[in-house]
Design an enzyme around this catalytic site. Sequence first.
Site, PDB file in Angstrom:
ATOM      1  N   ARG A 165       0.846  -1.196   0.000  1.00 28.44           N
ATOM      2  CA  ARG A 165       0.000   0.000   0.000  1.00 28.44           C
ATOM      3  C   ARG A 165       0.885   1.251   0.000  1.00 28.44           C
ATOM      4  NH1 ARG A 165      -4.842   1.391   4.294  1.00 28.44           N
ATOM      5  NH2 ARG A 165      -3.174   1.224   5.846  1.00 28.44           N
ATOM      6  N   ASP A 445      -3.708   3.093  14.226  1.00 24.30           N
ATOM      7  CA  ASP A 445      -2.900   3.717  13.180  1.00 24.30           C
ATOM      8  C   ASP A 445      -3.439   5.118  12.946  1.00 24.30           C
ATOM      9  OD1 ASP A 445      -5.170   3.433  11.614  1.00 24.30           O
ATOM     10  OD2 ASP A 445      -4.286   2.000  10.222  1.00 24.30           O
TER      11      ASP A 445
END
Length: 535
Positions: A165, A445
């Site tokens: 990603r 996150d």
Amino acid sequence: MRPIEPTTLSIRAPRIEGDEIILTPEARLFLAELGHAFSPKVSELLERRRRIQERLDSGVLFDFLPETKAIRDGEWTVADVPHSLRDRRVEITGPVDRKMIINALNSGANVFMADFEDSSAPTWANLITGQVALYEAVRGSLRHEDASSGKHYSLNEQVASLMVRPRGLHLPERHIELNGRPLPAALVDFGLFFFHNARVQVERGVGPWFYLPKLESHLEARLWNDVFLFAQQALGMPPGTVKATVLIETLPAAFEMDEILYELRQHSAGLNCGRWDYIFSFIKKLRRDPACVLPDRDQITMKQHFLRSYTQLLVKTCHRRKAHAMGGMAAFIPIKSDPEQNRLALDKVRADKQREVEDGHDGTWVAHPGLIQVAREIFDAHMPGPNQIERQRDDVSVSAPDLLRVPEGSRTEVGLRHNIRVGVQYIEAWLRGLGCVPLYNLMEDAATAEISRSQVWQWLRHRAVLDDGQVLTPERFRQVLDEEMHALRVMLGAAYVDGHRFSEARELFERLSTSEAFEEFLTLPAYDLLLNLTE
């Protein structure tokens, strides 16, 4: 510092061990070509986002696009994925440090998503060492020696499939400039990995495969499709070699799922429900509407109508187009110190994964290896084949009001304090170069930190009434912030000061929460601090 290259690409960063493997003249030239071809379009699309937000702020409502109705109504499907990407029932995600990559690839998951985005803080060292580690992982040579324990880590013979990603389109990479301007970080992350590893992966039949974050429209998907075509041609690969899964983690993207799949249909590996960023996007996009003030984060569960609608629409859309519909993240961390709390947490994970597989998802995400077996057992029991793409969800009907229904619940001081604790501690760790942080038995996150600070901003902006009947004012917020910072100082002792960044984190969290203008992403001002503190 490196001199400016003849290609007009300059690397404005100190040397990092192993960078000669990644920043070769050929790789720099490839980045320059990507930048020349696509940086202007990235800027144009970001400006388009700004104009759309202005319309939303003026009261315009989201709806499905009338100009793309023919695509939504049309009968078409995406291209087939390779056999090695058909079964994705359990995917694990994490940052790109060597130990994490080895443990994730060895974890028994079907897929490991190596993340340069929300679970990685974008220091130059993290970027380069992450690219070096993935270079070695693709070739099966990745090793790690833990200096503290002396333990040796290496890859098993059988490992999870690798997906990568890159960072979102909104983020710059200020260490790499083209004609004096930072390259889009997305092009850097994708370009370096693709250039060095795509041929090796193709030879082994396991890639190159990507996850695409934070897209807000099919036009942004079209940009990525053009990037893939450009990159494949540059390396002499046929179109469709790349496969990419798009995270549907913004509110506008939920209205363009068909269109996003259509733009990427030659390169599509489906869509994923990025639930935490989706909640953040809901707050952000509807931030000026006092009727859209959300309750406490822990009350915004997958049972809420707007989330239920979006996930079921995603399954229906993907399966109609013969694409994977991937479920969301289980962020729980096993609680070894408290068996009863651990049991309760695992029960929640099981219920969540049961919902996903029964809704028709073809796989799911976990943040910790300890959850892989739990998720696998549930998907194995209900999904005997590699996926359930053949299962159509013609029973699902989702309208624009369904996607926009504001979740029900209360706003509490407990929720306010939790937002402050999570937001400040995450930002503090991020400023030390850590993007994936265990807090209160969850793996946090950047997405959950975004929820924390944007929710406080929204409550302050609209003078939300908390459960005690009192309005949340800036004065009350600062008092609670002072109390929570004091509690952290007491809990951490000397560690609060030694090597930590709580002063900077507190200042940034307070500024983002109380400013008149809403900052689109906390990682943008945090990046300025990160560069000043780490380099």
